[in-house]
Design an enzyme around this catalytic site. Structure first.
Site, PDB file in Angstrom:
ATOM      1  N   ARG A  87       1.024  14.661  12.675  1.00 47.17           N
ATOM      2  CA  ARG A  87       1.380  14.483  11.265  1.00 47.17           C
ATOM      3  C   ARG A  87       1.603  15.812  10.544  1.00 47.17           C
ATOM      4  NH1 ARG A  87      -0.330   8.932   9.951  1.00 47.17           N
ATOM      5  NH2 ARG A  87       1.161   9.120   8.275  1.00 47.17           N
ATOM      6  N   PRO A  88       2.622  16.573  10.951  1.00 42.28           N
ATOM      7  CA  PRO A  88       2.901  17.841  10.256  1.00 42.28           C
ATOM      8  C   PRO A  88       3.403  17.613   8.828  1.00 42.28           C
ATOM      9  CG  PRO A  88       4.660  17.321  11.806  1.00 42.28           C
ATOM     10  CD  PRO A  88       3.616  16.250  11.966  1.00 42.28           C
TER      11      PRO A  88
ATOM     12  N   ASP B 181       4.976   0.864  11.944  1.00 38.39           N
ATOM     13  CA  ASP B 181       3.739   0.240  11.454  1.00 38.39           C
ATOM     14  C   ASP B 181       3.576  -1.209  11.907  1.00 38.39           C
ATOM     15  OD1 ASP B 181       3.035   2.577  10.251  1.00 38.39           O
ATOM     16  OD2 ASP B 181       3.398   1.946   8.197  1.00 38.39           O
TER      17      ASP B 181
ATOM     18  N   LYS C 240       0.836  -1.210   0.000  1.00 38.30           N
ATOM     19  CA  LYS C 240       0.000   0.000   0.000  1.00 38.30           C
ATOM     20  C   LYS C 240       0.868   1.257   0.000  1.00 38.30           C
ATOM     21  CE  LYS C 240      -1.667   1.821   3.981  1.00 38.30           C
ATOM     22  NZ  LYS C 240      -1.467   3.277   4.120  1.00 38.30           N
ATOM     23  N   ASN C 241       1.861   1.294   0.880  1.00 36.72           N
ATOM     24  CA  ASN C 241       2.651   2.522   1.008  1.00 36.72           C
ATOM     25  C   ASN C 241       3.583   2.748  -0.173  1.00 36.72           C
ATOM     26  OD1 ASN C 241       1.355   3.039   3.355  1.00 36.72           O
ATOM     27  ND2 ASN C 241       3.086   2.636   4.711  1.00 36.72           N
TER      28      ASN C 241
ATOM     29  N   ARG D 206      -8.611  -0.149   4.634  1.00 39.87           N
ATOM     30  CA  ARG D 206      -7.728   0.833   3.981  1.00 39.87           C
ATOM     31  C   ARG D 206      -6.399   0.201   3.605  1.00 39.87           C
ATOM     32  NH1 ARG D 206      -5.940   4.689   7.816  1.00 39.87           N
ATOM     33  NH2 ARG D 206      -4.451   4.896   6.130  1.00 39.87           N
TER      34      ARG D 206
ATOM     35  N   CYS E  35      -4.844  12.820  12.123  1.00 42.08           N
ATOM     36  CA  CYS E  35      -4.802  11.381  12.239  1.00 42.08           C
ATOM     37  C   CYS E  35      -4.627  11.046  13.708  1.00 42.08           C
ATOM     38  CB  CYS E  35      -3.610  10.899  11.415  1.00 42.08           C
ATOM     39  SG  CYS E  35      -3.329   9.163  11.502  1.00 42.08           S
TER      40      CYS E  35
END
Ligand code: UD1
Length: 420
Positions: free
Chosen positions: A120-121, A306, A22-23, A398, A115
């Site tokens: 999450r900048p 992750d 996915k990533n 997702r 999130c």
């Protein structure tokens, strides 16, 4: 909202294939905006995030065709103004900014949403684009970017906790069509960044240092179409390894690339799990008694953030104390309070979770808070006695392709329950 109903206590046995990453595929889909030619992407996982990225590309004017695990994107003409609501909803969509700006010299993209795993900048993305000569302003929820033409430069992209994965992807994509040479120092080295770099090279980009913290990109005038196969999903592979070990099972994974998750394999072995290569596949065999193991998440090639939640679910089965320290995201322990509902004894002290493992878990209704937390709850449910209902599994959809059918194939008693 759909949920999973799991009847736990069954060791997983059998074999499955690992899907495409996915990533890796999300930034690769964004990279198709760099050319007016069609690009074919293979081994694409069927995930809601991937379909979502397809809709974002369509909203920019690209033609997107899904055919089994192949996606063809033809961005013959694109506009630099993305659909606000679509882009806002998915963090990965930030990486359309670099390619749009490189191709059109201007782009307006909504700020990606927040999130639960942290703030999450995107300051490093913006810093990198500014260094390439983009003028940026943020107003009305949009990042408005323009340039006469991007210009190569040398820039340091490291942040507070090290490199940024999507930030590196964004700047590398922008630099492919910039004038002159760009050197990105402290670039992310994750296999997904390498896969994107290889995709760009197959489009005609000139990139050296691929896989290292220093990427050198020599800008070219145009890029062309290509045909690329996405790498297997190392996070999915690690999730199934943890699930097999936590249920004391024996599972053969096809299509995984163990060199992409050496840090996880090292920790699994330290915990007493046997993982070996067998005829091109990876065999995981759990021992009866798992040993407690300390883990700290780090940028690649360290232990991936992750996999932190899934490894914690595994450590709930190891007799003794494991300390799991999260160094990448500040609020990535949302799964802890839900695991407590199953009887897990975990306390949080600053960036560390102290797991007192070895107590039997028993099923309960739990709520998934994010993608990897959901996977951890599924593993905990599979290793618990009785029934566990994991609610809000749209998070799982997702990022995991047909998770319940893969688990069923391994003998798990798991069903999807339709919600309203
Ligand atoms: C990607 C992955 C995500 C993974 C993460 C870290 C995708 C779609 N997502 O997310 O699954 O958990 O890498 O491996 O590929 N940071 C800044 N400023 C920035 C950008 C990031 O300070 O501009 C910080 C973040 O807050 C975090 C750290 O840098 O603490 C790493 O984040 P980053 O690598 O950028 O994560 P993503 O690329 O968003």
């Amino acid at each position: 909202m759909d949920s999973f109903l799991i009847k736990g206590g069954v060791p997983l046995h059998g074999e499955i294939s690992i899907s495409g990453s996915k990533n890796a595929v999300l930034p690769i889909m964004a990279a198709t905006l760099l050319t007016g030619d069609p690009c074919v992407i293979r081994h694409v996982p069927d995930l809601s995030d991937v379909r979502f990225m397809g809709r974002i590309l369509e909203s920019l004017g690209a033609e997107v065709k899904f055919d089994g695990d192949t996606v063809t994107v033809h961005a013959a003409k694109v506009k630099g103004f993305g659909d606000y609501e679509l882009i806002r909803k998915m963090r990965g969509s930030i990486c359309i900014l670099g390619p749009l700006l490189a191709r059109l010299n201007q782009a307006s993209v909504s700020l990606p949403g927040g999130c639960v795993i942290g703030t999450r900048p995107i300051d490093l993305h913006l810093k990198g684009l500014r260094a390439l000569g983009a003028q940026l302003d943020i107003s009305g929820g949009y990042i408005n970017a323009k340039t006469r033409r991007l210009k190569g430069t040398t820039l340091f992209l490291g942040g507070r906790v090290g490199p940024t994965v999507l930030g590196t992807a964004n700047i590398m994509m922008a630099a492919t069509l910039a004038d002159g040479i760009t050197v990105i120092e402290s670039a992310a080295c994750e296999p997904e960044v390498t896969d994107l770099a290889n995709f760009l090279v197959s489009m005609g980009a000139r990139i050296t240092g691929i896989g290292s913290p220093t990427l050198t990109i020599t800008g070219v005038k145009t890029l062309h179409g290509t045909d690329h196969e996405v790498i297997p999903d190392r996070i999915e592979a690690c999730t199934f390894l943890c699930a097999a070990a936590a249920t004391h099972g024996e599972v053969l994974l096809h299509g995984a690339r163990p060199e992409h998750f050496a840090a996880v394999l090292d920790k699994l072995r330290e915990a007493g799990v046997k993982v070996e290569r067998k005829a091109g596949a990876l065999l995981v065999k759990a021992c009866r008694t798992l040993k407690p193991t300390d883990v700290t998440t780090l940028p690649y090639s360290g232990f991936p953030t992750d996999v932190q939640a899934q490894f914690m679910a595994l450590m709930c089965q190891a007799r003794g104390i494991s300390v799991i320290t999260e160094r990448i995201f500040e609020s990535r322990f949302m799964h802890v309070s839900e695991m407590a509902r199953l009887g897990a004894e975990i306390s949080i002290e600053g960036p560390s979770a102290i797991v007192k493992g070895g107590r039997p878990l028993s099923g309960a209704p739990v709520m998934a808070s994010d993608l990897r937390a959901s996977a951890a709850l599924v593993i905990a449910g599979l290793s618990a006695t009785g029934s566990t209902q994991v609610n809000r599994i749209y998070h799982l959809d997702r990022g995991y392709e047909r998770m319940e059918s893969k688990l069923k194939k391994l003998g798990a008693r798991i069903d999807r329950v339709d919600g309203e």
